[in-house]
Design a protein around this motif. Structure first.
Motif, short mmCIF file in Angstrom:
data_model
loop_
_atom_site.label_atom_id
_atom_site.label_comp_id
_atom_site.label_asym_id
_atom_site.label_seq_id
_atom_site.Cartn_x
_atom_site.Cartn_y
_atom_site.Cartn_z
N PHE A 263 1.12 -1.20 -0.06
CA PHE A 263 0.09 -0.07 -0.22
C PHE A 263 0.74 1.06 -0.08
O PHE A 263 0.77 2.54 -1.17
CB PHE A 263 -0.85 0.08 0.91
N LEU B 22 3.97 1.46 -1.21
CA LEU B 22 4.39 1.50 -2.31
C LEU B 22 3.61 2.43 -3.61
O LEU B 22 3.55 3.13 -3.97
CB LEU B 22 5.29 0.42 -3.07
N GLU B 23 2.02 1.39 -3.72
CA GLU B 23 1.25 2.15 -4.56
C GLU B 23 0.63 3.89 -4.11
O GLU B 23 0.88 4.52 -5.09
CB GLU B 23 -0.49 1.91 -3.92
N GLY C 57 2.60 6.00 -6.13
CA GLY C 57 2.46 5.80 -7.37
C GLY C 57 2.88 4.38 -8.36
O GLY C 57 2.98 4.90 -9.42
N LEU C 58 3.32 3.99 -7.39
CA LEU C 58 3.67 2.31 -8.15
C LEU C 58 2.77 1.77 -8.50
O LEU C 58 1.58 0.80 -7.15
CB LEU C 58 4.98 1.64 -7.45
N PRO C 59 2.46 1.26 -9.59
CA PRO C 59 1.36 -0.09 -9.84
C PRO C 59 0.97 -0.83 -9.10
O PRO C 59 2.75 -1.32 -8.52
CB PRO C 59 1.08 0.09 -11.23
N PRO C 60 0.18 -1.77 -9.51
CA PRO C 60 0.58 -2.87 -8.32
C PRO C 60 1.49 -3.87 -8.46
O PRO C 60 2.41 -4.49 -7.34
CB PRO C 60 -1.14 -3.06 -7.72
N LEU D 5 8.80 -4.96 -6.65
CA LEU D 5 9.68 -3.97 -6.55
C LEU D 5 10.11 -4.60 -5.17
O LEU D 5 11.71 -4.72 -4.86
CB LEU D 5 9.37 -2.73 -5.94
N ASP E 84 -2.40 4.50 -6.84
CA ASP E 84 -1.52 4.51 -7.71
C ASP E 84 -1.86 5.31 -8.63
O ASP E 84 -1.48 6.18 -8.73
CB ASP E 84 -0.27 3.47 -8.14
N ALA F 229 -2.78 8.74 -6.40
CA ALA F 229 -1.21 9.71 -7.15
C ALA F 229 -0.75 9.90 -7.70
O ALA F 229 -0.67 11.71 -7.90
CB ALA F 229 0.42 8.30 -6.32
N ALA G 114 7.38 6.52 -12.24
CA ALA G 114 6.31 5.82 -12.38
C ALA G 114 4.54 6.63 -11.97
O ALA G 114 4.21 6.09 -13.12
CB ALA G 114 5.70 5.11 -10.68
N GLN G 115 4.73 7.36 -11.61
CA GLN G 115 4.09 8.65 -11.56
C GLN G 115 3.77 9.12 -12.78
O GLN G 115 2.53 9.53 -14.22
CB GLN G 115 4.04 9.24 -10.27
#
Ligand SMILES: Nc1ncnc2c1ncn2[C@@H]1O[C@H](COP(=O)(O)OP(=O)(O)O)[C@@H](O)[C@H]1O
Ligand SMILES: [Mg+2]
Lengths: 448, 252
Positions: free
Chosen positions: A391, A393-394, A397-400, A406, B73, B76, B105-106
């Motif tokens: 959560f 990390l998400e 902005g990291l997609p699941p 990672l 995400d 975000a 990523a963003q």
């Protein structure tokens, strides 16, 4: 007379008996070696293929898993060896090439001063009794029928000797190459004898020569002299579905020596890696690490016997597994502290990330302590990825899938980083990344 | 801007947020104060998209768009940021690697180019200097072995790099000494801009001496029970949360 009920022989056991009976006259070694082979095969025949009622093989029931014994690969011909020249051009310097278990000195690189390499066959013929004794590896803990089978059928291997005090700057590679389109079996036994005070790194790698199924039974014996410093890595990364790899690693650690070993197992069909580590002299340090990345129906078993027979030694055993799909991981670690081995400091840890709902981990750390002044501990964890970490990390902005990758990369990478050697860390990190990328690709495929 | 409309949230059998409504305009700094257990972190987590909470009814609009159906995400990428009350440790992931991964990523989600390494390094250096984060810390695994204050400053550093349009800070001040509070407040104040809204959750009024809010809301028992300006925080400094005892189960 005691009557023992021997279960009927399996097809694989019968085929192995036949292979030994027909082939033993052609196997290298004079009389003493022939006797060793006969005794070893008799030991194997008595026990049969290991099965689930043998404690150390409980989770890898070879009797069931090994349906057939493949024909033993013949020694490679000169033409076959020559045909490999192109493939091996990219190998690092100081590579000792074993082709289907047979040492090929003509294809092996030059060695630095203080290092010699000969074939097992030559060593067995040499009649140097101390070499034959080392190769017989008759250790109390190594009473194992797969190791006995290896002693009976060993066709060749490489004997490396490092002179006392030699400081070998560049690593020595033992490279396993496999020939032939026909699935076959290979039995090799190698020995690395490291003189007192020497400093060396031994890296075992496999040479990808295309699709490879087959059965491999390798044994590597490492004798580490007093105060020597030895690094070791093993990449078991070229397995294929249906392949079987049985690896026995026997390490004797001398007084005040330092030994550090890492193995990566990926792409396994069936892998059984058994390590027998013996602290022979006082005040030595020995670390074993391993990462197994499994998916599909792969099965990888790492089973350790670590014996502290001397005082003041520090042993570290640190293993990690990532299990996807329907794969099976096995970790068994037995740390034995012999009577009188005071001031032993032994720690063992196995951590597993279970990704596949159908994946299974069997983990069994054990301690047998016969001395009172010791610090020993072990632990094992097994679970999914941490939801709070995902959560966190998400939210950044990291997609699941990226967050998961990672965390997986970090989980395996942490042990890789402990190698401390920049080039090796980079190479093994790349292997881990490649495995993760292949996994992600197969996930998107199955999702589509 | 952020609008929370009639939000009802439960975890398991238990309802934690009760018909909560709140609106924060662009450029506004809103503070939420309230006793422990009143549901402040729950509100923050639900806005950020944590799964274990069940949204029974209500809406959360970020810049006019309902984000409740989006994954964390995606939220975000739309400009939402949450500084955690307890930033999570990520062993094995070097902080610097993580920062680059998050930032790119963003950008990717928004259809922007990856940052060049020199540009990335420049931004990291600037944010690090502002928040007193030494380069050495960036080489270590994210938050692992960081002190409480270091973790909070690292979260604010991420905020500075990610440049969200709306940021929620969940008790970023708790556990910090006064110098650390000042550094964090400085970081937040530097990011104040007409387009950027903040929701500052705090248990202690002192943070609001350093980050002066436009509005202050008191939360108790899972709802906003009072709203006002900065003077409300000053009042709470004197009276504490005793007055709201009936609204909340656990008062501290
Ligand atoms: N994951 C959870 N599981 C069960 N109860 C929870 C969980 N998260 C929060 N709660 C409960 O919800 C209430 C509000 O918690 P929280 O939102 O953390 O309050 P605050 O941040 O204001 O201190 C508390 O009573 C807490 O025990
Ligand atoms: Mg809270």
């Amino acid at each position: 007379m005691t009557a023992q009920i021997i279960p009927s022989r399996t097809a694989a056991e019968a085929a192995l008996a036949e292979a030994f009976a027909n082939g033993k006259a052609g196997l290298p070694g004079a009389e003493a070696v022939a006797r060793l082979r006969d005794e070893s095969f008799a030991a194997f025949a008595r026990a049969g293929l290991p099965h689930r009622r043998i404690e150390s093989w409980h989770y890898t029931d070879l009797r069931t898993l090994m349906r057939e014994a493949l024909p033993i690969a013949p020694a490679p011909t000169r033409e076959q060896l020559e045909s490999l020249r192109k493939e091996i051009a990219a190998l690092p310097a100081q590579s000792l090439l074993l082709v289907d278990g047979v040492f090929a000195p003509e294809l092996s690189g030059a060695l630095p001063q203080g290092v010699t390499a000969t074939s097992l066959a030559a060593a067995l013929a040499s009649g140097r009794p101390e070499l034959i004794e080392s190769l017989a590896a008759a250790w109390a803990d190594a009473d194992d029928s797969i190791l006995a089978l290896n002693a009976a059928l060993m066709l060749d291997g490489v004997i490396v000797e490092i002179a006392p005090g030699a400081k070998i700057a560049e690593p020595i590679h033992i490279v396993y190459a496999t020939l032939g389109a026909e699935p076959s079996a290979r039995f090799s036994r190698s020995l690395v004898k490291i003189g007192a005070g020497a400093c060396v790194r031994i890296d075992e790698i496999s040479l990808g020569l295309g699709g490879r199924t087959g059965q491999t039974n390798n044994a590597l014996i490492l004798e580490i002299g007093d105060a020597a410093e030895v690094g070791h890595t093993l990449a078991l990364t070229d397995g294929r579905p249906g392949s079987m790899r049985l690896e026995s690693f026997l390490v004797k650690v001398g007084a005040r020596a330092k030994f550090d070993s890492f193995a990566l197992i990926t792409g396994a069909g069936l892998v059984r890696r058994q390590i027998f580590k013996l602290f022979e002299g006082p005040d030595a340090q020995g670390t074993l690490r391993g990462v197994s990345l499994l998916r599909g129906r792969e099965h990888a078993d790492t089973t350790l016997f670590v014996r502290h027979a001397a005082t003041g030694c520090r042993g570290r055993q640190n293993f990690r597994y990532i299990l996807d799909g329907e794969s099976t991981g096995v970790f068994q670690g037995k740390v034995i502290v012999s009577p009188g081995a005071q001031k032993t400091d032994g720690k063992m840890l196995a951590k597993t990330l279970l990704l596949g709902a159908e994946a299974t981990m069997n983990s069994r750390p054990e301690l047998e302590i016969f001395a009172d002044d010791v610090i020993c501990g072990h632990g094992a964890t097994c679970g999914g990825l941490n939801a709070d970490q995902l959560f966190y990390l998400e939210t950044r902005g990291l997609p699941p899938a990226a967050a998961e990758a990672l965390l997986l990369d970090a989980f395996a990478g942490e042990l890789v980083d402990e190698l401390g050697h920049q080039g090796l860390v980079a190479a093994y990190r790349a292997e881990v990344a490649a495995w993760l990328a292949a996994r992600a690709k197969s996930e998107t495929r199955s999702a589509a | 801007m952020l609008e929370v409309k009639n939000l009802n949230v439960a975890i398991g059998e238990r309802q934690i947020l009760n018909d909560l409504s709140l609106s924060v305009a662009p450029g506004e700094i809103a503070a939420i104060m309230g006793p422990n257990g009143s549901g402040k972190s729950t509100l923050a987590y639900v806005i950020a998209g944590k799964q274990e909470y069940e949204v029974l009814s209500g809406e959360v609009l970020l810049n006019g768009e309902n984000v409740l159906e989006l994954s964390p995400d995606e939220r975000a990428a739309k400009g939402l940021f949450l500084a955690f009350q307890y930033p999570v440790e990520i062993p094995g992931v070097a902080t610097m690697t993580f920062l680059k991964t998050a930032l790119n990523a963003q950008r990717k989600q928004r259809g922007e180019e990856e940052l060049t390494i020199p540009e990335f390094m420049k931004r990291v250096k600037k944010a690090g200097e502002m928040l007193d984060i030494k380069p050495d810390m960036l080489k270590r695994a994210l938050n692992v072995g960081f002190s409480g204050g270091e973790k909070k400053r690292m979260d604010i550093m991420q905020m500075a790099l990610l440049e969200p349009s709306f940021a929620i800070l969940d008790e970023t001040d708790s556990g910090l000494d006064i110098d650390a509070v000042r550094i964090v407040a400085q970081g937040v104040n530097a990011l104040r801009s007409p387009g950027r809204g903040f929701l500052i959750i705090t248990h202690y009024p002192r943070l609001l001496d350093h980050i002066v809010p436009d509005t202050v809301h008191v939360m108790a028992g899972g709802r906003i029970v009072r709203s006002g300006g900065k003077e409300l925080a000053d009042e709470l400094e004197k009276t504490g949360y005793r007055e709201y005892a009936g609204e909340s189960e656990e008062l501290v």
